[in-house]
Design a protein around this motif. Structure first.
Motif, short mmCIF file in Angstrom:
data_model
loop_
_atom_site.label_atom_id
_atom_site.label_comp_id
_atom_site.label_asym_id
_atom_site.label_seq_id
_atom_site.Cartn_x
_atom_site.Cartn_y
_atom_site.Cartn_z
N TYR A 28 0.87 -1.18 0.00
CA TYR A 28 0.00 0.00 0.00
C TYR A 28 0.90 1.23 0.00
O TYR A 28 1.62 1.47 0.97
CB TYR A 28 -0.90 0.01 1.24
N GLY A 29 0.88 2.02 -1.09
CA GLY A 29 1.82 3.13 -1.22
C GLY A 29 1.18 4.50 -1.33
O GLY A 29 -0.02 4.63 -1.56
N HIS A 30 2.01 5.56 -1.13
CA HIS A 30 1.65 6.98 -1.22
C HIS A 30 0.70 7.39 -0.07
O HIS A 30 -0.14 8.28 -0.24
CB HIS A 30 1.02 7.31 -2.57
N LEU A 31 0.85 6.75 1.08
CA LEU A 31 -0.04 7.02 2.22
C LEU A 31 0.32 8.34 2.89
O LEU A 31 1.47 8.78 2.86
CB LEU A 31 0.09 5.87 3.23
N SER A 32 -0.68 8.94 3.54
CA SER A 32 -0.41 10.16 4.32
C SER A 32 -0.06 9.80 5.76
O SER A 32 0.74 10.49 6.41
CB SER A 32 -1.61 11.10 4.29
N ARG A 33 -0.65 8.72 6.27
CA ARG A 33 -0.36 8.25 7.64
C ARG A 33 -0.40 6.73 7.67
O ARG A 33 -1.23 6.10 7.01
CB ARG A 33 -1.40 8.77 8.64
N THR A 34 0.50 6.15 8.47
CA THR A 34 0.45 4.71 8.71
C THR A 34 -0.02 4.48 10.14
O THR A 34 0.41 5.18 11.06
CB THR A 34 1.84 4.07 8.49
N LEU A 35 -0.90 3.49 10.34
CA LEU A 35 -1.54 3.29 11.65
C LEU A 35 -1.24 1.93 12.26
O LEU A 35 -1.89 1.52 13.22
CB LEU A 35 -3.06 3.46 11.49
N VAL A 36 -0.25 1.21 11.70
CA VAL A 36 0.13 -0.10 12.23
C VAL A 36 1.64 -0.18 12.37
O VAL A 36 2.36 0.69 11.85
CB VAL A 36 -0.37 -1.24 11.32
N LYS A 37 2.11 -1.24 13.03
CA LYS A 37 3.55 -1.42 13.25
C LYS A 37 3.99 -2.79 12.73
O LYS A 37 3.18 -3.71 12.67
CB LYS A 37 3.87 -1.31 14.74
N PRO A 38 5.29 -2.93 12.37
CA PRO A 38 5.78 -4.24 11.92
C PRO A 38 5.53 -5.31 12.98
O PRO A 38 5.72 -5.08 14.17
CB PRO A 38 7.28 -3.99 11.72
#
Length: 293
Positions: free
Chosen positions: A173-183
């Motif tokens: 999933y690319g070009h996101l403004s915010r990421t809401l999860v962790k590896p």
């Protein structure tokens, strides 16, 4: 007369009793019949198949299933901490693989704006599809799985996420403004993982979405009907030969086109040269004729 009838009746009864005893003696089952019957049922099998062979074949089938499960588990854990989008580089890819895609949930509901394939305008391969959205729109996981990467790449994906799924696929999933999860975080299909954006190498707000099998980018449209937001089938069959044929994209066509142009130019040059030669010959002949006169 009555006496005769009594004698006949007695004889008839005696005959019936004798016949019953004889039939009973003929059809009486052995005492151990139940045990034999159960043993017979237990040993039943298709005609011509040896019991030992059937047991061996069953053990082989179980062993194959166990090895496949082990292989799938190993693949799920393989190089999980890799920081590359393709964590399977160099690993042998199977000829075919059936992938259960029944749990699919559309990552966004936007329309498809750019397909998978070669982009002549940019001179590079587009290894996913672009889906329309507004900055801040919800982006959800397409299948159940575990988050493998959450990174930022200024010259490419921008803010992006890679999820490794239980069915053997990975999605990007690319070009996101915010990421809401962790590896390492477990996610369910349809779970919110990010907000859509316009980061990285992007010409406008959209979601760049990839489906990968063992690191190989597979055309998402081969799996998903983006117009109706469902998969084409419950099971997607990855075929290595079909995949490799599908990789014959732009550059080869471009090379063929260049060759055709070169050939055409050479033919034109040859025709022009031939025409010039004929004109020169005609002029020379005309000059000779005038001299003779």
């Amino acid at each position: 007369m009555i006496f005769i009838k009594k004698i006949a009746l007695a004889a008839s009864l005696a005959s019936a009793i004798f016949a019953t005893e004889q039939a009973s003696a003929q059809y009486r089952l052995p005492a151990s019949h139940n045990q034999q019957h159960n043993a017979l049922i237990a040993d039943q099998r298709p005609a011509g198949i040896d019991i030992q062979s059937a047991k061996i074949n069953s053990n082989i089938a179980n062993d194959v299933r166990q090895r496949e499960m082990l292989h799938d588990n190993e693949l799920f854990n393989y190089n999980f901490n890799s920081q590359s989008v393709n964590a399977y580089a160099g690993l042998e890819v199977p000829a075919t693989k059936n992938i259960d895609v029944t749990g699919y949930v559309a990552p966004v509901r936007g329309r498809l704006t750019s397909p998978y394939g070669w982009r002549p305008r940019f001179g590079r391969m587009h290894r996913g599809v672009d889906l329309n959205l507004h900055v801040g729109d919800s982006v959800v996981s397409a299948f159940d799985g575990k988050v493998r990467l959450v990174k930022y790449e200024a010259g490419g994906y921008g803010h992006y996420i890679v999820v490794r799924h239980d069915n053997g696929l990975e999605t990007v999933y690319g070009h996101l403004s915010r990421t809401l999860v962790k590896p390492g975080q477990r996610v369910r299909a349809g779970q919110l993982i990010a907000k859509g954006g316009n980061t990285g190498r992007s010409t406008g707000p959209h979601l760049h979405f990839e489906t990968r099998f063992m690191g190989l980018a597979v055309n998402p449209e081969a799996i998903i009907d983006f117009e109706n937001h469902v998969t084409h089938k419950d099971v997607f069959t990855f075929d290595k030969k079909s995949y490799e044929r599908a990789q014959v994209y732009g550059p080869r066509r471009k090379a063929a086109s260049t060759t055709a142009k070169t050939t055409t130019s050479k033919k034109k040059a040859a025709v022009t040269a031939s025409a010039k030669t004929k004109k020169s010959t005609k002029k020379a002949s005309a000059s000779k004729s005038s001299r003779r006169k």
